[in-house]
Design an enzyme around this catalytic site. Sequence first.
Site, mmCIF file in Angstrom:
data_model
loop_
_atom_site.group_PDB
_atom_site.id
_atom_site.type_symbol
_atom_site.label_atom_id
_atom_site.label_comp_id
_atom_site.label_asym_id
_atom_site.label_seq_id
_atom_site.Cartn_x
_atom_site.Cartn_y
_atom_site.Cartn_z
ATOM 1 N N LEU A 195 0.821 -1.211 0.000
ATOM 2 C CA LEU A 195 0.000 0.000 0.000
ATOM 3 C C LEU A 195 0.856 1.262 0.000
ATOM 4 C CD1 LEU A 195 -2.824 1.217 0.079
ATOM 5 C CD2 LEU A 195 -2.745 1.076 2.589
ATOM 6 N N ASP A 263 7.968 -11.047 -0.566
ATOM 7 C CA ASP A 263 8.630 -12.090 -1.348
ATOM 8 C C ASP A 263 7.770 -13.345 -1.406
ATOM 9 O OD1 ASP A 263 10.782 -10.372 -1.582
ATOM 10 O OD2 ASP A 263 11.935 -11.320 0.022
#
Length: 474
Positions: A195, A263
């Site tokens: 975000l 990741d």
Amino acid sequence: MKLSMPRFDQAPVLVVGDVMLDRYWHGGTSRISPEAPVPVVKVDQIEDRPGGAANVALNIAALGAPASLVGVTGDDEAAESLTNSLKAAGVVARFQRIADQPTIVKLRVMSRHQQLLRIDFEEPFNTDPLALSAEVYSLLDGIKVLVLSDYGKGALKNHQALIQAARKRGIPVLADPKGKDFAIYRGASLITPNLSEFEAIVGHCEDEAQLVTKGAQLMQELDLGALLVTRGEHGMTLLRPDQQALHLPARAREVFDVTGAGDTVISTLAAAIAAGEELPHAVALANLAAGIVVGKLGTAAISAPELRRAIQREEGSERGVLGLEQLLLAVDDARAHKEKIVFTNGCFDILHAGHVTYLEQARAQGDRLIVAVNDDASVSRLKGPGRPINSVDRRMAVLAGLGAVDWVISFPEGTPENLLTHVKPDVLVKGGDYGIDQVVGADIVQAYGGEVRVLGLVENSSTTAIVEKIRGQG
């Protein structure tokens, strides 16, 4: 949305990007330094883990997908540590080594599972983008998804050339973006900003509606196939052109460390898409994976069994009627939470009050209760013609509805030795008035250190008597 475990073993993925080593110094703290008001850490363990793009590749391999990695390192001890760790995990790593620059290392000083300090050893790499691109081009024909893992450290300098080369071959390109210029990812199949990264490009979003509107504009400007915004405790939002936004709530049971969560998201997405999953399903799997990895300390990977168990919980198979593979995974998960497994078996043809009382007593012997049920053919062999009265599916459905019962499974043999060998319960329970040495399977359970317990039967409760009474009245 029904989820299932993809065939990751047939999903080769190539990761290109900024490779780094995450190094951890673990130790105890018991005093303050006399030199300055800081804690003194007595280091007793040093741990190296692949980080950045290397962690993405490691996560892909941990799911069981073939993973290749192209990146840049120094020519030093840290590069050797990275190479060895990745090789051990099954990742095929091809590094462009720069002799006069260090491998990027993120050193974290840890004490009592808390991060006290992070020290970064890094310099932006001055690399030859053509050499790196040539390495990537040589691998494209053998993969199903290309991942650009961009941390802004200098390994990726020719994003557009890589994206276009993959698109010409029909290979989806997923990018974990960095920086304030997302134009370098133009034409990607999917980008996955968090975000903060997203709002750094489009401005602050007051609510989900504004996020969706600004996301749609960004997709159109950059010709993106899709946009996934990860939003921490608020979950993630998937945007696709001309389709309704998909909001997924966070799945974390407990947040311990968010290091490497991004990741995990992009690696699970890449492996799932490479395995043929539709994008909404791949995103749902990535959401589950992220919920698991934030419950671990430091840079961590999610394994295939962990994801499979999360899928089971999501699909409601944490309880109820299971097959053997599902049951073994559920048992593994319970044991990981230090729960004691209890096992009992029987025909349970007509469930009566005696059965219910017995099963409640059996459940009280531990934390989880498995009820193994003879299938129809084995009941007929044991009880004779006309039995069972109820089919095995109906018998299992009724048992699964009892509060005392966690898992129900059927078996075709007359006795449950085969199941006991696979499940290895902590406690084997049987109802009756005979000795432990007479319990079928007792020798199997006792051989690995399990317990065998005999519980008394409830008087005047017998399925056979009930059946005979019904037949007599008929």
